[in-house]
Design a protein around this motif. Structure first.
Motif, short mmCIF file in Angstrom:
data_model
loop_
_atom_site.label_atom_id
_atom_site.label_comp_id
_atom_site.label_asym_id
_atom_site.label_seq_id
_atom_site.Cartn_x
_atom_site.Cartn_y
_atom_site.Cartn_z
N GLN A 25 5.07 -19.82 24.84
CA GLN A 25 3.84 -20.20 25.52
C GLN A 25 3.30 -19.02 26.29
OE1 GLN A 25 4.30 -23.38 28.34
NE2 GLN A 25 2.10 -23.68 28.63
N LYS A 26 2.00 -18.77 26.16
CA LYS A 26 1.34 -17.71 26.90
C LYS A 26 0.70 -18.30 28.15
CE LYS A 26 -2.11 -14.01 26.44
NZ LYS A 26 -3.11 -13.38 25.53
N LEU A 27 1.02 -17.71 29.29
CA LEU A 27 0.51 -18.18 30.57
C LEU A 27 -0.08 -17.01 31.35
CD1 LEU A 27 3.56 -20.44 31.48
CD2 LEU A 27 1.31 -21.24 30.72
N THR A 28 -0.71 -17.31 32.46
CA THR A 28 -1.30 -16.28 33.30
C THR A 28 -0.86 -16.47 34.74
OG1 THR A 28 -3.25 -16.11 31.87
CG2 THR A 28 -3.45 -15.20 34.09
N TYR A 29 -0.48 -15.37 35.36
CA TYR A 29 -0.17 -15.37 36.79
C TYR A 29 -1.28 -14.64 37.53
CZ TYR A 29 1.69 -13.85 41.25
OH TYR A 29 1.86 -13.59 42.58
N THR A 30 -1.72 -15.20 38.64
CA THR A 30 -2.68 -14.54 39.53
C THR A 30 -2.15 -14.64 40.95
OG1 THR A 30 -4.55 -15.10 38.10
CG2 THR A 30 -5.05 -14.47 40.37
N GLY A 31 -2.05 -13.50 41.61
CA GLY A 31 -1.54 -13.47 42.97
C GLY A 31 -2.29 -12.49 43.83
N PRO A 32 -1.82 -12.26 45.04
CA PRO A 32 -2.52 -11.38 45.99
C PRO A 32 -2.68 -9.94 45.51
CG PRO A 32 -0.87 -12.70 47.13
CD PRO A 32 -0.64 -12.90 45.66
N THR A 33 -1.76 -9.46 44.68
CA THR A 33 -1.82 -8.05 44.26
C THR A 33 -2.34 -7.87 42.83
OG1 THR A 33 0.45 -7.92 43.41
CG2 THR A 33 0.14 -7.57 45.76
N GLY A 34 -2.73 -8.96 42.17
CA GLY A 34 -3.27 -8.83 40.82
C GLY A 34 -2.83 -9.97 39.92
N SER A 35 -3.17 -9.83 38.65
CA SER A 35 -2.84 -10.87 37.69
C SER A 35 -2.27 -10.25 36.42
CB SER A 35 -4.08 -11.70 37.35
OG SER A 35 -5.07 -10.90 36.75
N ALA A 36 -1.58 -11.07 35.65
CA ALA A 36 -1.01 -10.62 34.39
C ALA A 36 -0.71 -11.81 33.52
CB ALA A 36 0.27 -9.82 34.63
N ASN A 37 -0.85 -11.62 32.21
CA ASN A 37 -0.39 -12.62 31.26
C ASN A 37 1.11 -12.45 31.06
OD1 ASN A 37 -2.99 -13.66 30.81
ND2 ASN A 37 -3.40 -12.12 29.23
N TYR A 38 1.74 -13.53 30.66
CA TYR A 38 3.15 -13.46 30.32
C TYR A 38 3.47 -14.56 29.31
CZ TYR A 38 3.80 -17.29 33.73
OH TYR A 38 3.73 -18.48 34.42
N TYR A 39 4.56 -14.34 28.58
CA TYR A 39 5.01 -15.29 27.57
C TYR A 39 6.35 -15.87 28.00
CZ TYR A 39 1.55 -13.06 24.50
OH TYR A 39 0.38 -12.56 23.95
N VAL A 40 6.53 -17.15 27.78
CA VAL A 40 7.80 -17.81 28.07
C VAL A 40 8.36 -18.38 26.78
CG1 VAL A 40 9.03 -19.55 29.41
CG2 VAL A 40 7.03 -18.40 30.39
N TYR A 41 9.57 -17.98 26.45
CA TYR A 41 10.24 -18.53 25.28
C TYR A 41 11.23 -19.61 25.72
CZ TYR A 41 12.75 -19.22 21.00
OH TYR A 41 13.30 -19.81 19.89
N THR A 42 11.04 -20.81 25.20
CA THR A 42 11.93 -21.93 25.47
C THR A 42 12.76 -22.19 24.23
OG1 THR A 42 10.24 -22.90 26.92
CG2 THR A 42 12.05 -24.33 26.22
N PRO A 43 14.08 -22.13 24.33
CA PRO A 43 14.91 -22.26 23.14
C PRO A 43 14.90 -23.66 22.56
CG PRO A 43 16.28 -22.22 25.11
CD PRO A 43 14.87 -21.93 25.55
N ALA A 44 15.37 -23.74 21.34
CA ALA A 44 15.49 -25.03 20.67
C ALA A 44 16.43 -25.94 21.45
CB ALA A 44 16.02 -24.83 19.25
N HIS A 45 16.13 -27.22 21.41
CA HIS A 45 16.99 -28.26 21.98
C HIS A 45 17.03 -28.23 23.51
CE1 HIS A 45 18.17 -28.58 17.84
NE2 HIS A 45 18.80 -27.42 17.85
N TYR A 46 16.09 -27.51 24.14
CA TYR A 46 16.07 -27.51 25.61
C TYR A 46 15.44 -28.81 26.11
CZ TYR A 46 14.88 -26.62 30.43
OH TYR A 46 14.75 -26.73 31.79
N HIS A 47 16.01 -29.35 27.18
CA HIS A 47 15.47 -30.55 27.81
C HIS A 47 15.24 -30.27 29.29
CE1 HIS A 47 16.33 -32.87 24.20
NE2 HIS A 47 17.56 -32.37 24.20
N VAL A 48 14.05 -30.60 29.78
CA VAL A 48 13.76 -30.44 31.19
C VAL A 48 14.79 -31.22 32.00
CG1 VAL A 48 12.08 -30.87 33.02
CG2 VAL A 48 11.31 -30.11 30.77
N GLY A 49 15.26 -30.57 33.06
CA GLY A 49 16.32 -31.18 33.87
C GLY A 49 17.66 -30.51 33.65
N THR A 50 17.78 -29.79 32.52
CA THR A 50 18.98 -29.01 32.25
C THR A 50 18.79 -27.62 32.85
OG1 THR A 50 19.37 -30.19 30.17
CG2 THR A 50 20.51 -28.08 30.48
#
Length: 325
Positions: A25-50
């Motif tokens: 997933q491609k996301l964007t961070y924006t903060g006091p010193t600037g912004s940047a895009n970033y990618y997050v890789y979530t592995p197979a079989h991951y469940h929120v809460g783990t």
């Protein structure tokens, strides 16, 4: 084919594709010193809460997060071992070579510049609890070349976030503080590592603690002189000694030195240093004959060399042995 002819595999990078069932997933961070895009890789079989570890990967110059992911194979490891991988993106607008500006003093201190942006990305992923559950004691940062120099900075400026750091073909803290001095450091090495170790300790401020570090460098690197790898180890020896009196290692006296030959044919040496309690604090991997490339990377990746030991695997194992206390 001799080792000398296998020092680099610098060809057209493969386009990144997620392994089956993993998500990027491609996301964007924006903060006091600037912004940047970033990618997050979530592995197979991951469940929120783990609760999962997280590794932030900082790409080198002339490379995108997609290229870096493909070349290092880190997402495949994430599928095998269940951890989250985050790839911040540097743009040509911020640096013509898409390099992290590790040599800019504004990026070498806490709460400022690119260091604050990368830390902000880490916090944003941690706080997105509807999508991920991050084990905050197992958050790590690794990089190559300019990304490696930034990972050193992150260890010095945000030791309260990162449990350990990985430095591949990188440079010590504040090896350069301008374009000119950074070029000199890449060619000949940076300032005295003891001095820089003290500077990194001061950068830690009230969060100072021993920072475990794993360092990789090719002995035939003509882009970042191999002396820089040794200087990274020595810099952190001084920093960690100041941060923890339990650590009083000397570069000339490692706890162990082992030489192997990788499946691809490169000889390599692994040195380790321990604290007084017997815990490994630093590892230094020198790959004999390898150039400026991610060791054990994918064939066809940009700045990868498949003939060396797997830096991705070694860093993962090192990280998992070093949760933040």
């Amino acid at each position: 084919m001799s080792n000398a002819k296998r020092t680099r595999t610098v060809s057209k990078p493969q386009h990144f594709t997620s392994p089956p069932h993993g998500t990027l997933q491609k996301l964007t961070y924006t903060g006091p010193t600037g912004s940047a895009n970033y990618y997050v890789y979530t592995p197979a079989h991951y469940h929120v809460g783990t609760s999962m570890p997280m590794i932030i990967m900082l790409h080198p110059c002339m490379q995108t997060p997609e290229d870096f992911a493909a070349g290092t194979g880190m997402n495949d490891l994430a599928n095998q071992h269940n951890f989250i991988v985050v790839y911040p993106e540097q743009t040509s607008q911020n640096n013509g070579g898409e390099c992290w500006n590790w040599f800019d003093p504004a990026n070498q201190v806490r709460g400022s510049g690119e260091a604050a942006i990368i830390a902000g990305i880490a916090h944003q992923v941690e706080n997105n609890t509807s999508r991920w559950t991050i084990d905050k004691k197992r958050v790590y940062v690794a990089g190559m070349s300019a990304g490696a120099a930034m990972s050193v900075i992150m260890g010095a400026t945000y030791p309260d976030i990162f449990a350990a750091i990985g430095v591949h073909s990188g440079l010590e803290y504040q090896a350069g503080t301008s374009v000119t001095s950074s070029v000199t450091a890449m060619a000949f090495g940076g300032p005295d590592p003891t001095q820089q170790g003290q500077a990194a300790y001061h950068a830690m401020g009230k969060y100072a603690r021993a920072m475990p570090v794993i360092v990789f460098h090719g002995s035939a690197d003509t882009t970042v002189n191999p002396i820089n790898g040794q200087q990274v180890v020595e810099q952190w020896m001084e920093t960690n000694h100041l941060a923890s009196k339990a650590y009083n290692a000397r570069f000339s006296s490692p706890a162990s030195t082992i030489t192997h030959i990788s499946p691809g044919g490169y000889p390599y040496t692994v040195q380790k240093w321990k604290d007084k309690r017997g815990h490994v604090v630093a590892e230094y991997w020198v790959v004999d004959g390898m150039g400026h490339a991610w060791s054990g990377g994918r064939l066809g990746g940009l700045f990868t060399d498949p003939f060396g030991p797997s830096a991705s695997q070694a860093m993962y194992e090192f990280f998992m042995n070093h949760p933040r206390h």
